[in-house]
Design an enzyme around this catalytic site. Structure first.
Site, PDB file in Angstrom:
ATOM      1  N   GLN A 100       0.844  -1.198   0.000  1.00 45.40           N
ATOM      2  CA  GLN A 100       0.000   0.000   0.000  1.00 45.40           C
ATOM      3  C   GLN A 100       0.877   1.246   0.000  1.00 45.40           C
ATOM      4  O   GLN A 100       0.376   2.349  -0.063  1.00 45.40           O
ATOM      5  CB  GLN A 100      -0.876   0.023   1.259  1.00 45.40           C
ATOM      6  CG  GLN A 100      -1.778  -1.169   1.384  1.00 45.40           C
ATOM      7  CD  GLN A 100      -2.401  -1.240   2.774  1.00 45.40           C
ATOM      8  OE1 GLN A 100      -3.340  -0.544   3.085  1.00 45.40           O
ATOM      9  NE2 GLN A 100      -1.854  -2.093   3.621  1.00 45.40           N
ATOM     10  N   ASN A 101       2.185   1.042   0.126  1.00 45.14           N
ATOM     11  CA  ASN A 101       3.071   2.194   0.263  1.00 45.14           C
ATOM     12  C   ASN A 101       3.354   2.852  -1.077  1.00 45.14           C
ATOM     13  O   ASN A 101       3.444   2.184  -2.111  1.00 45.14           O
ATOM     14  CB  ASN A 101       4.392   1.772   0.909  1.00 45.14           C
ATOM     15  CG  ASN A 101       4.188   1.377   2.358  1.00 45.14           C
ATOM     16  OD1 ASN A 101       3.123   1.627   2.913  1.00 45.14           O
ATOM     17  ND2 ASN A 101       5.183   0.758   2.948  1.00 45.14           N
ATOM     18  N   ASP A 103       6.064   4.891  -1.255  1.00 48.08           N
ATOM     19  CA  ASP A 103       7.505   5.160  -1.286  1.00 48.08           C
ATOM     20  C   ASP A 103       8.183   4.124  -2.177  1.00 48.08           C
ATOM     21  O   ASP A 103       7.530   3.226  -2.718  1.00 48.08           O
ATOM     22  CB  ASP A 103       8.090   5.160   0.145  1.00 48.08           C
ATOM     23  CG  ASP A 103       8.003   3.795   0.829  1.00 48.08           C
ATOM     24  OD1 ASP A 103       8.348   2.776   0.184  1.00 48.08           O
ATOM     25  OD2 ASP A 103       7.599   3.729   2.007  1.00 48.08           O
ATOM     26  N   HIS A 129      -1.547   1.488  -4.177  1.00 47.93           N
ATOM     27  CA  HIS A 129      -1.885   2.906  -4.008  1.00 47.93           C
ATOM     28  C   HIS A 129      -1.012   3.833  -4.845  1.00 47.93           C
ATOM     29  O   HIS A 129      -0.981   5.034  -4.601  1.00 47.93           O
ATOM     30  CB  HIS A 129      -1.829   3.286  -2.528  1.00 47.93           C
ATOM     31  CG  HIS A 129      -2.912   2.618  -1.717  1.00 47.93           C
ATOM     32  ND1 HIS A 129      -2.921   2.568  -0.349  1.00 47.93           N
ATOM     33  CD2 HIS A 129      -4.045   1.970  -2.108  1.00 47.93           C
ATOM     34  CE1 HIS A 129      -3.998   1.916   0.076  1.00 47.93           C
ATOM     35  NE2 HIS A 129      -4.688   1.528  -0.967  1.00 47.93           N
ATOM     36  N   CYS A 140      -5.427  13.758 -20.020  1.00 45.58           N
ATOM     37  CA  CYS A 140      -5.471  12.579 -20.895  1.00 45.58           C
ATOM     38  C   CYS A 140      -5.058  11.290 -20.185  1.00 45.58           C
ATOM     39  O   CYS A 140      -5.024  10.229 -20.799  1.00 45.58           O
ATOM     40  CB  CYS A 140      -4.583  12.800 -22.116  1.00 45.58           C
ATOM     41  SG  CYS A 140      -2.814  12.790 -21.749  1.00 45.58           S
ATOM     42  N   CYS A 161       1.547  18.153 -18.756  1.00 48.57           N
ATOM     43  CA  CYS A 161       1.603  16.986 -19.627  1.00 48.57           C
ATOM     44  C   CYS A 161       2.298  17.329 -20.948  1.00 48.57           C
ATOM     45  O   CYS A 161       1.948  18.322 -21.589  1.00 48.57           O
ATOM     46  CB  CYS A 161       0.181  16.503 -19.898  1.00 48.57           C
ATOM     47  SG  CYS A 161       0.087  15.102 -21.007  1.00 48.57           S
ATOM     48  N   THR A 202       0.501  -2.871   8.498  1.00 46.98           N
ATOM     49  CA  THR A 202      -0.681  -2.184   7.995  1.00 46.98           C
ATOM     50  C   THR A 202      -1.786  -2.266   9.030  1.00 46.98           C
ATOM     51  O   THR A 202      -1.963  -3.298   9.678  1.00 46.98           O
ATOM     52  CB  THR A 202      -1.149  -2.736   6.632  1.00 46.98           C
ATOM     53  OG1 THR A 202      -2.412  -2.136   6.311  1.00 46.98           O
ATOM     54  CG2 THR A 202      -1.277  -4.235   6.620  1.00 46.98           C
ATOM     55  N   GLU A 229       0.907  -3.420  17.068  1.00 47.73           N
ATOM     56  CA  GLU A 229      -0.447  -3.232  17.599  1.00 47.73           C
ATOM     57  C   GLU A 229      -1.439  -4.204  16.977  1.00 47.73           C
ATOM     58  O   GLU A 229      -1.214  -4.705  15.882  1.00 47.73           O
ATOM     59  CB  GLU A 229      -0.911  -1.805  17.325  1.00 47.73           C
ATOM     60  CG  GLU A 229      -0.157  -0.805  18.178  1.00 47.73           C
ATOM     61  CD  GLU A 229      -0.507   0.626  17.849  1.00 47.73           C
ATOM     62  OE1 GLU A 229      -1.630   0.853  17.358  1.00 47.73           O
ATOM     63  OE2 GLU A 229       0.348   1.487  18.084  1.00 47.73           O
TER      64      GLU A 229
HETATM   65  P1  NAD Z   1      -1.508   1.901   7.761  1.00 46.64           P
HETATM   66  O1  NAD Z   1      -2.987   1.962   7.712  1.00 46.64           O
HETATM   67  O2  NAD Z   1      -0.844   0.921   6.885  1.00 46.64           O
HETATM   68  O3  NAD Z   1      -1.071   1.789   9.369  1.00 46.64           O
HETATM   69  C1  NAD Z   1       0.255   1.709   9.847  1.00 46.64           C
HETATM   70  C2  NAD Z   1       0.381   0.437  10.685  1.00 46.64           C
HETATM   71  O4  NAD Z   1       1.757   0.164  10.912  1.00 46.64           O
HETATM   72  C3  NAD Z   1      -0.280   0.527  12.072  1.00 46.64           C
HETATM   73  O5  NAD Z   1      -1.103  -0.597  12.265  1.00 46.64           O
HETATM   74  C4  NAD Z   1       0.922   0.478  13.043  1.00 46.64           C
HETATM   75  O6  NAD Z   1       0.610  -0.223  14.245  1.00 46.64           O
HETATM   76  C5  NAD Z   1       1.930  -0.284  12.242  1.00 46.64           C
HETATM   77  N1  NAD Z   1       3.337  -0.013  12.583  1.00 46.64           N
HETATM   78  C6  NAD Z   1       3.890   1.128  13.056  1.00 46.64           C
HETATM   79  N2  NAD Z   1       5.228   0.973  13.201  1.00 46.64           N
HETATM   80  C7  NAD Z   1       5.513  -0.298  12.809  1.00 46.64           C
HETATM   81  C8  NAD Z   1       6.714  -1.059  12.737  1.00 46.64           C
HETATM   82  N3  NAD Z   1       7.903  -0.525  13.065  1.00 46.64           N
HETATM   83  N4  NAD Z   1       6.643  -2.335  12.284  1.00 46.64           N
HETATM   84  C9  NAD Z   1       5.451  -2.877  11.924  1.00 46.64           C
HETATM   85  N5  NAD Z   1       4.290  -2.199  11.992  1.00 46.64           N
HETATM   86  C10 NAD Z   1       4.312  -0.939  12.426  1.00 46.64           C
HETATM   87  O7  NAD Z   1      -0.855   3.175   7.337  1.00 46.64           O
HETATM   88  P2  NAD Z   1      -1.382   4.623   7.494  1.00 46.64           P
HETATM   89  O8  NAD Z   1      -0.231   5.385   8.006  1.00 46.64           O
HETATM   90  O9  NAD Z   1      -2.662   4.667   8.217  1.00 46.64           O
HETATM   91  O10 NAD Z   1      -1.638   5.007   5.961  1.00 46.64           O
HETATM   92  C11 NAD Z   1      -2.743   4.626   5.168  1.00 46.64           C
HETATM   93  C12 NAD Z   1      -2.316   4.725   3.690  1.00 46.64           C
HETATM   94  O11 NAD Z   1      -1.538   5.914   3.470  1.00 46.64           O
HETATM   95  C13 NAD Z   1      -1.390   3.610   3.260  1.00 46.64           C
HETATM   96  O12 NAD Z   1      -2.096   2.501   2.862  1.00 46.64           O
HETATM   97  C14 NAD Z   1      -0.550   4.293   2.154  1.00 46.64           C
HETATM   98  O13 NAD Z   1      -1.216   4.279   0.920  1.00 46.64           O
HETATM   99  C15 NAD Z   1      -0.427   5.715   2.619  1.00 46.64           C
HETATM  100  N6  NAD Z   1       0.870   5.961   3.275  1.00 46.64           N
HETATM  101  C16 NAD Z   1       2.017   5.491   2.697  1.00 46.64           C
HETATM  102  C17 NAD Z   1       3.244   5.715   3.306  1.00 46.64           C
HETATM  103  C18 NAD Z   1       4.495   5.188   2.632  1.00 46.64           C
HETATM  104  O14 NAD Z   1       4.477   4.975   1.432  1.00 46.64           O
HETATM  105  N7  NAD Z   1       5.569   4.936   3.380  1.00 46.64           N
HETATM  106  C19 NAD Z   1       3.312   6.416   4.516  1.00 46.64           C
HETATM  107  C20 NAD Z   1       2.116   6.890   5.098  1.00 46.64           C
HETATM  108  C21 NAD Z   1       0.904   6.628   4.459  1.00 46.64           C
HETATM  109 ZN    ZN Z   2      -2.241  14.869 -20.967  1.00 51.51          ZN
END
Ligand code: NAD
Ligand code: ZN
Length: 258
Positions: A100-101, A103, A129, A140, A161, A202, A229
């Site tokens: 879902q990241n 990065d 994502h 476009c 674009c 997540t 958690e």
């Molecule tokens: P999320 O819903 O995936 O929640 C983060 C989870 O990570 C929590 O359950 C927390 O308990 C857990 N966590 C925290 N530290 C940890 C560790 N060291 N090891 C393992 N687990 C750990 O993420 P969000 O922040 O609620 O973001 C929702 C959406 O936002 C994501 O699905 C993504 O698309 C985007 N997002 C992406 C990034 C990235 O790309 N790095 C960062 C922030 C948000």
């Molecule tokens: Zn375009």
């Protein structure tokens, strides 16, 4: 047997695993998750900026936030969790990585362990994502990789674009937008065919990404969760490791001592 040993054994014995990661896998690299105060930028919550309405209202502000996020990510390195997953994938061509990241730390970890430098690894990562380092045209829909700095002085300096001159936007899935159907279908097919699903960092509340875990479990896979958690999938998990990903994964996925 400890939970770590059980997880290790299940993963060792798997022949088709799917790995689902969220923001928590990158937390130990220094990239804030959205939950908690360090996820805030100025006084804005992500829900106020990561929306089509926010971009329509003030594209300069949204691009400024994304420039900051790109810079934050560029200043960070893959942590032991990304590296452990990457090493494991290197030895297991059947493993499917779904994230879902937005990065690029999984990709950088894969490059680091496979010795490739600047060219894309051929190992695909399903990015449900999108990516901070891609753009898409608001006119476009033309999409392309994009790493160059964005000039956020005023609206006229924002990237446009090359085909139709409309504004380019970050190629990420915003609140209220749908995921790419093809990508999601491939992730869910991988989940249905998996014998193990490893869910890392997540909160498992963002749908439909979280359904990768539930679909895998319903189709018979063992579910292993790594998260300090509890989450909505904890009840379904066969093994829950309540630790930070960077601490748990090198042991769970690493080579055996013996
Ligand atoms: P999320 O819903 O995936 O929640 C983060 C989870 O990570 C929590 O359950 C927390 O308990 C857990 N966590 C925290 N530290 C940890 C560790 N060291 N090891 C393992 N687990 C750990 O993420 P969000 O922040 O609620 O973001 C929702 C959406 O936002 C994501 O699905 C993504 O698309 C985007 N997002 C992406 C990034 C990235 O790309 N790095 C960062 C922030 C948000
Ligand atoms: Zn375009």
């Amino acid at each position: 047997m400890t939970a770590t040993e059980t997880a290790r054994r299940v993963l060792e014995g798997s022949s088709r695993a799917v790995v689902l990661t969220g923001a928590g896998v990158s937390a130990e690299s220094g990239i804030p998750t959205f939950r908690g105060d360090d996820g805030l930028w100025r006084d804005y919550r992500p829900e106020e900026l990561a929306t089509p309405a926010a971009f329509a209202r003030d594209p300069r502000l949204v691009w400024e936030w994304y420039s900051w996020r790109r810079q934050t990510v560029s200043d960070c390195d893959p942590n032991p969790a990304h590296l452990a997953i990457a090493r494991w994938m290197l030895h297991r061509p059947e493993v499917l990585l779904v994230t879902q990241n937005v990065d690029d730390l999984h990709l950088r970890a894969l490059r680091a362990v496979s010795g490739e430098s600047d060219r894309e690894t051929d190992r695909e990562i399903l990015r449900l994502h999108g990516s901070l380092f891609r753009v898409r045209c608001t006119g476009c829909a033309h999409g392309a990789p994009h790493r160059e700095p964005v000039e956020v002085r005023d609206e006229s300096s924002l990237p446009r674009c090359p085909r139709c001159e409309e504004l380019l936007r970050p190629d990420v899935v915003w609140f209220g937008e749908s995921l790419d159907r093809d990508l999601l279908e491939r992730a869910l097919t991988g989940a249905r065919e998996a014998d193990v699903c490893l869910v890392v960092g997540t909160s498992a509340v963002v749908q439909p990404a979280a359904s990768v875990a539930t679909v895998a479990k319903q189709a018979g896979a063992s579910l292993i969760e790594v998260n300090p958690e509890e989450t909505p999938v904890s009840d379904l998990a066969d093994v829950s490791l309540r630790s930070a990903a960077g601490e748990a994964l090198p042991t769970v996925l690493g080579p055996s001592d013996g």
